[in-house]
Design a protein around this motif. Structure first.
Motif, PDB file in Angstrom:
ATOM      1  N   UNK A  98       0.837  -1.189   0.000  1.00 24.78           N
ATOM      2  CA  UNK A  98       0.000   0.000   0.000  1.00 24.78           C
ATOM      3  C   UNK A  98       0.879   1.250   0.000  1.00 24.78           C
ATOM      4  N   UNK A  99       0.367   2.331  -0.577  1.00 25.80           N
ATOM      5  CA  UNK A  99       1.077   3.611  -0.591  1.00 25.80           C
ATOM      6  C   UNK A  99       0.512   4.510   0.499  1.00 25.80           C
ATOM      7  N   UNK A 100       1.419   5.182   1.239  1.00 25.06           N
ATOM      8  CA  UNK A 100       1.011   6.076   2.322  1.00 25.06           C
ATOM      9  C   UNK A 100       1.896   7.315   2.308  1.00 25.06           C
ATOM     10  N   UNK A 101       1.257   8.491   2.502  1.00 23.90           N
ATOM     11  CA  UNK A 101       1.989   9.749   2.571  1.00 23.90           C
ATOM     12  C   UNK A 101       1.482  10.567   3.751  1.00 23.90           C
ATOM     13  N   UNK A 102       2.389  11.231   4.438  1.00 29.22           N
ATOM     14  CA  UNK A 102       2.055  12.114   5.563  1.00 29.22           C
ATOM     15  C   UNK A 102       2.535  13.524   5.230  1.00 29.22           C
ATOM     16  N   UNK A 103       1.642  14.519   5.378  1.00 35.36           N
ATOM     17  CA  UNK A 103       2.014  15.914   5.137  1.00 35.36           C
ATOM     18  C   UNK A 103       2.076  16.664   6.463  1.00 35.36           C
ATOM     19  N   UNK A 106       3.997  22.309   9.200  1.00 36.19           N
ATOM     20  CA  UNK A 106       5.066  23.107   9.795  1.00 36.19           C
ATOM     21  C   UNK A 106       6.343  23.011   8.972  1.00 36.19           C
ATOM     22  N   UNK A 107       6.556  21.856   8.351  1.00 38.29           N
ATOM     23  CA  UNK A 107       7.743  21.649   7.525  1.00 38.29           C
ATOM     24  C   UNK A 107       7.469  21.873   6.044  1.00 38.29           C
ATOM     25  N   UNK A 108       6.151  22.030   5.722  1.00 33.32           N
ATOM     26  CA  UNK A 108       5.727  22.147   4.316  1.00 33.32           C
ATOM     27  C   UNK A 108       6.337  21.021   3.472  1.00 33.32           C
ATOM     28  N   UNK A 109       6.211  19.822   3.998  1.00 32.89           N
ATOM     29  CA  UNK A 109       6.876  18.691   3.362  1.00 32.89           C
ATOM     30  C   UNK A 109       6.002  17.446   3.446  1.00 32.89           C
ATOM     31  N   UNK A 110       5.979  16.686   2.349  1.00 32.74           N
ATOM     32  CA  UNK A 110       5.294  15.394   2.326  1.00 32.74           C
ATOM     33  C   UNK A 110       6.309  14.294   2.587  1.00 32.74           C
ATOM     34  N   UNK A 111       5.978  13.425   3.511  1.00 34.95           N
ATOM     35  CA  UNK A 111       6.841  12.283   3.823  1.00 34.95           C
ATOM     36  C   UNK A 111       6.149  11.014   3.344  1.00 34.95           C
ATOM     37  N   UNK A 112       6.831  10.265   2.505  1.00 31.46           N
ATOM     38  CA  UNK A 112       6.284   8.989   2.073  1.00 31.46           C
ATOM     39  C   UNK A 112       6.592   7.942   3.137  1.00 31.46           C
ATOM     40  N   UNK A 250      -3.285  17.433  -3.419  1.00 37.51           N
ATOM     41  CA  UNK A 250      -4.402  17.765  -2.533  1.00 37.51           C
ATOM     42  C   UNK A 250      -3.961  17.670  -1.084  1.00 37.51           C
ATOM     43  N   UNK A 251      -3.133  16.717  -0.779  1.00 38.36           N
ATOM     44  CA  UNK A 251      -2.595  16.558   0.571  1.00 38.36           C
ATOM     45  C   UNK A 251      -1.841  17.831   0.992  1.00 38.36           C
ATOM     46  N   UNK A 252      -1.096  18.417   0.083  1.00 40.04           N
ATOM     47  CA  UNK A 252      -0.340  19.618   0.379  1.00 40.04           C
ATOM     48  C   UNK A 252      -1.239  20.854   0.465  1.00 40.04           C
ATOM     49  N   UNK A 253      -2.295  20.895  -0.345  1.00 41.68           N
ATOM     50  CA  UNK A 253      -3.181  22.067  -0.330  1.00 41.68           C
ATOM     51  C   UNK A 253      -4.125  22.063   0.862  1.00 41.68           C
ATOM     52  N   UNK A 254      -4.512  20.866   1.345  1.00 41.44           N
ATOM     53  CA  UNK A 254      -5.422  20.767   2.464  1.00 41.44           C
ATOM     54  C   UNK A 254      -6.867  20.851   2.056  1.00 41.44           C
ATOM     55  N   UNK A 255      -7.739  20.996   3.046  1.00 46.33           N
ATOM     56  CA  UNK A 255      -9.177  21.027   2.787  1.00 46.33           C
ATOM     57  C   UNK A 255      -9.575  22.237   1.937  1.00 46.33           C
TER      58      UNK A 255
END
Length: 255
Positions: A98-103, A106-112, A250-255
């Protein structure tokens, strides 16, 4: 000789059927109807062994894409985690990770989240691992029906599930699955020394329209005496939902 053969074969046949029943029950658990799309709100209460509490809130969206499922959630409270997002693509193919990403805003960064990390790290200070945050394939474990018993007034199947991959963080799980709605209402996780590590307890299940839904549950780490109490609310099933919301952008832009 015929009597001897029956004496030897019948117990083996019964054992095979018993093991198969456990697998079939877990397939029914995974295939339980829960809509094509799902939106809900979640409150997480994190409680340490001294009784100190932290409360976090989030909103979650998910959609079935064929046999796969895509989900995205955003924290809305408190301010220090607001905007944090988590995206998962759960694949039906057991051979595909499975693929998972966390945004982290505060760091403006996506972590896979790698598969190795998912098996050992806990999600956002809760008692759930990243591996818990997705849908586990039935074929990732071997399943055995141990017995039937009544728990909290509900008839249950008790299933033991042992990971096929010996690199998993737990040695086995024991699940109590309600027979009327095929939903686990207790799950015990045992570590590599076969000692109870965590226990998931479901306090309340409700029906939203035609779908059975969790309302309250607790995950407790019995070894650290830390627990996470969860309340689910404002379910919306089968509402139109675009697939393009389940993306890293979308994860980076938010709701």
């Amino acid at each position: 000789m015929k009597t001897l053969l029956l004496t030897l074969v019948l117990p083996l046949a019964a054992l095979t059927l018993y093991a198969q029943d456990g697998t079939e029950i877990m397939r029914r658990v995974k295939d339980r109807a829960n809509g094509e799309t799902r939106t809900l709100e979640v409150e997480l209460k994190l409680i340490n062994k001294r009784g100190s509490e932290r409360v976090r809130k989030l909103k979650s969206y998910s959609k079935d894409i064929g046999k796969d499922t895509k989900s995205i959630m955003f924290f809305t409270h408190p301010g220090d985690v607001k905007g944090t997002g988590f995206l998962t693509w759960d694949y039906d193919d057991p051979k595909k990770d499975d693929d998972k990403w966390l945004y982290l805003p505060a760091m403006k960064k996506v972590r896979r989240i790698s598969s190795s990390s998912a098996k050992k790290d806990y999600f956002m200070g809760t008692d759930f691992t990243y591996d818990d945050m997705g849908s586990r394939n039935v074929e990732e474990d071997t399943h055995k029906l141990l017995r039937e018993e009544t728990l909290e007034g509900q008839k249950c199947w008790v299933i033991e599930s042992i990971p096929v991959n010996k690199g998993d963080i737990y040695a086995r799980k024991v699940l109590w699955v309600r027979q009327d709605c095929t939903m686990p209402i207790r799950v015990e996780f045992y570590d590599k020394l076969d000692k109870l590590q965590r226990r998931l307890t479901v306090q309340k299940i409700i029906k939203v329209g035609q779908y059975w839904s969790y309302e309250k549950e607790t995950m407790e780490n019995v070894q650290t005496q830390h627990r996470t109490e969860i309340t689910f609310s404002n379910y919306v099933y089968d509402a139109p939902m675009e697939e393009d919301i389940f993306t890293v952008s979308k994860l980076e832009r938010g709701l």
